[in-house]
Design an enzyme around this catalytic site. Structure first.
Site, PDB file in Angstrom:
ATOM      1  N   GLY A   1       0.792  -1.235   0.000  1.00  0.00           N
ATOM      2  CA  GLY A   1       0.000   0.000   0.000  1.00  0.00           C
ATOM      3  C   GLY A   1       0.816   1.273   0.000  1.00  0.00           C
ATOM      4  O   GLY A   1       0.241   2.360   0.023  1.00  0.00           O
TER       5      GLY A   1
ATOM      6  N   GLY B   1       3.135   2.291  -2.363  1.00  0.00           N
ATOM      7  CA  GLY B   1       3.618   2.767  -3.671  1.00  0.00           C
ATOM      8  C   GLY B   1       2.971   4.090  -4.065  1.00  0.00           C
ATOM      9  O   GLY B   1       1.814   4.355  -3.711  1.00  0.00           O
TER      10      GLY B   1
ATOM     11  N   CYS C   1      -0.295   3.696  -5.863  1.00  0.00           N
ATOM     12  CA  CYS C   1      -1.085   2.620  -5.257  1.00  0.00           C
ATOM     13  C   CYS C   1      -2.367   3.150  -4.617  1.00  0.00           C
ATOM     14  O   CYS C   1      -2.348   4.172  -3.935  1.00  0.00           O
ATOM     15  CB  CYS C   1      -0.204   1.959  -4.195  1.00  0.00           C
ATOM     16  SG  CYS C   1      -1.051   0.691  -3.303  1.00  0.00           S
TER      17      CYS C   1
HETATM   18  P1  IMP Z   1       6.902   3.656  -5.886  1.00  0.00           P
HETATM   19  O1  IMP Z   1       8.386   3.437  -5.999  1.00  0.00           O
HETATM   20  O2  IMP Z   1       6.514   4.409  -4.649  1.00  0.00           O
HETATM   21  O3  IMP Z   1       6.344   4.282  -7.113  1.00  0.00           O
HETATM   22  O4  IMP Z   1       6.240   2.211  -5.697  1.00  0.00           O
HETATM   23  C1  IMP Z   1       6.486   1.138  -6.584  1.00  0.00           C
HETATM   24  C2  IMP Z   1       5.877  -0.120  -6.010  1.00  0.00           C
HETATM   25  O5  IMP Z   1       4.450  -0.025  -5.969  1.00  0.00           O
HETATM   26  C3  IMP Z   1       6.125  -1.368  -6.845  1.00  0.00           C
HETATM   27  O6  IMP Z   1       7.413  -1.904  -6.673  1.00  0.00           O
HETATM   28  C4  IMP Z   1       5.018  -2.305  -6.369  1.00  0.00           C
HETATM   29  O7  IMP Z   1       5.362  -2.965  -5.160  1.00  0.00           O
HETATM   30  C5  IMP Z   1       3.877  -1.339  -6.066  1.00  0.00           C
HETATM   31  N1  IMP Z   1       2.866  -1.303  -7.131  1.00  0.00           N
HETATM   32  C6  IMP Z   1       3.018  -1.342  -8.473  1.00  0.00           C
HETATM   33  N2  IMP Z   1       1.836  -1.214  -9.111  1.00  0.00           N
HETATM   34  C7  IMP Z   1       0.905  -1.105  -8.147  1.00  0.00           C
HETATM   35  C8  IMP Z   1      -0.531  -0.948  -8.181  1.00  0.00           C
HETATM   36  O8  IMP Z   1      -1.174  -0.815  -9.210  1.00  0.00           O
HETATM   37  N3  IMP Z   1      -1.142  -0.902  -6.972  1.00  0.00           N
HETATM   38  C9  IMP Z   1      -0.463  -1.002  -5.790  1.00  0.00           C
HETATM   39  N4  IMP Z   1       0.871  -1.115  -5.719  1.00  0.00           N
HETATM   40  C10 IMP Z   1       1.549  -1.164  -6.888  1.00  0.00           C
END
Ligand code: IMP
Length: 362
Positions: free
Chosen positions: A189, A191, A194
């Site tokens: 949760g 990301g 996300c």
């Molecule tokens: P960020 O680096 O904060 O952008 O988060 C990336 C991470 O979000 C990814 O490595 C996944 O674990 C997670 N993630 C990817 N796609 C989704 C989604 O559609 N919903 C929820 N989590 C996601």
């Protein structure tokens, strides 16, 4: 062990990156260039403790090759046809044989179920071997995951390390460690794209999850199992706080999606140069892979455009530069000592305001 776990337990609050700062310490480190930023993933020592997310706007072969050549690792996403995934993996594998550069690790992502085992079978037939296999599902603390780990091990003879996730709790970590995986993706949760917490009410701040999983690793004696902090990393300081809480790596989506090595073109919107970045559970991603949103389900991700941030090298240099500097404030030479010596303190919201470069505010 750092004190973040006891702060969380005593306060009974779920702390995020911005809720804490690290206390500077006496240091005899004379140069930030002398510190060792390496960490081991599935038996491979990587000088940059950053892994790129298996997402269709983050990691195809160009990202995996370039981040690998700079000392990190990329996981080739699974949201494409198996032939296309094999083609991407073969590109990375060819780059691994070039003696002029550091070898990028070859790591495919797969899902769960029979189709995904046949995907892996096809990949292994085409490439021979890979460095690790990432089983990539939203809730890794599940019977589906356990079955998949068994199936992958039957196919590979147990000789290929497995990265599994995601989980958010110490129980989830211990479950995957008991399944025999080499690395666990920690964070549900968090990301930047996300919607899981909004749609379901489930999740934990990534920093808290890392601290809980690290404590479970210590108490369960799972020292060989790596923790990859996944979701919500925005700044080099989030990398530092993750490592200081017990992560061995961070996984980045957004931070890397804006660079020249992610898939997709730079486009101009409202006079800004931007790239597409989307959650793999967003409606847009589901439509793009031809499945669309399944009846009875909801999307748990969003699609957006983010600023084009230029060269991957520049972004990685900033992150590793921040980590090196942090190690001089901590007075440590390596990542393990960073965790062992770190003292976290909670901060107030006014302190958070002060943390940013407020001198530029009008
Ligand atoms: P960020 O680096 O904060 O952008 O988060 C990336 C991470 O979000 C990814 O490595 C996944 O674990 C997670 N993630 C990817 N796609 C989704 C989604 O559609 N919903 C929820 N989590 C996601």
């Amino acid at each position: 062990m750092s004190n973040i776990y006891s702060i969380i337990k005593e306060s009974n609050e779920l702390l995020s990156f911005d809720d804490v700062l690290l206390l500077p310490k006496y240091s005899s480190v004379r140069s930030r260039l002398s510190v060792d930023t390496s960490s081991t993933l599935c038996g491979i020592s990587l000088s940059v403790p950053i892994v790129s997310s298996p997402m269709d706007t983050v990691t195809e072969s160009l990202m995996a090759i370039n981040i690998g050549r700079h000392g990190g690792a990329g996981i080739i996403h699974r949201f494409m046809d198996k032939k296309e995934q094999l083609w991407n993996l073969l590109n990375v594998s060819r780059a691994s044989r070039d003696n002029n550069f550091i070898s990028p690790p070859v790591i495919p992502a797969i899902g769960v179920g029979e189709d995904e085992i046949s995907r892996l079978e096809f990949i292994l037939k085409g490439i021979g071997s890979v460095d690790a296999i990432a089983i990539d599902i939203a809730n890794g603390h599940s019977s589906l995951m356990k079955e998949m780990v068994c199936n992958v091990n039957s196919l590979t003879g147990g000789g290929t390390p497995i990265i599994a996730g995601n989980v958010a709790t110490g129980d989830g970590f211990s479950f995957l460690a008991d399944c025999g995986v080499s690395a666990v993706r920690v964070g549900i949760g968090g990301g930047s794209i996300c919607k899981t917490r909004i749609m379901t009410g489930y999740g934990l701040p990534t920093l808290t999850s890392v601290a809980l999983c690290d404590a479970a690793r210590d108490s369960g004696g799972y020292n060989e199992v790596s923790i990859i902090a996944d979701g919500g990393v925005r700044y080099p300081s989030d990398l530092v706080k993750s490592l200081a809480s017990g992560a061995n790596f961070v996984m980045c989506g957004r931070v890397l999606a804006g660079t020249d090595s992610s898939p997709g073109d730079v486009v101009t919107i409202n006079e800004s140069r931007v790239k597409l970045y989307r959650g793999m559970a967003s409606s847009e991603a589901q439509i793009a892979r031809g499945t669309g949103k399944k009846p009875g389900t909801c999307s748990e991700g969003v699609s957006t455009h983010i600023e084009f941030t230029g060269s991957l090298e520049g972004v990685l240099e900033d992150f590793v530069g921040g980590l090196r500097s942090a190690m001089t404030y901590a007075g440590v030479q390596n990542i393990l000592d960073l965790k062992e010596s770190s003292i976290f303190s909670r901060v107030s919201s006014s302190s958070l305001d002060e943390s940013h470069a407020f001198g530029t505010k009008q």
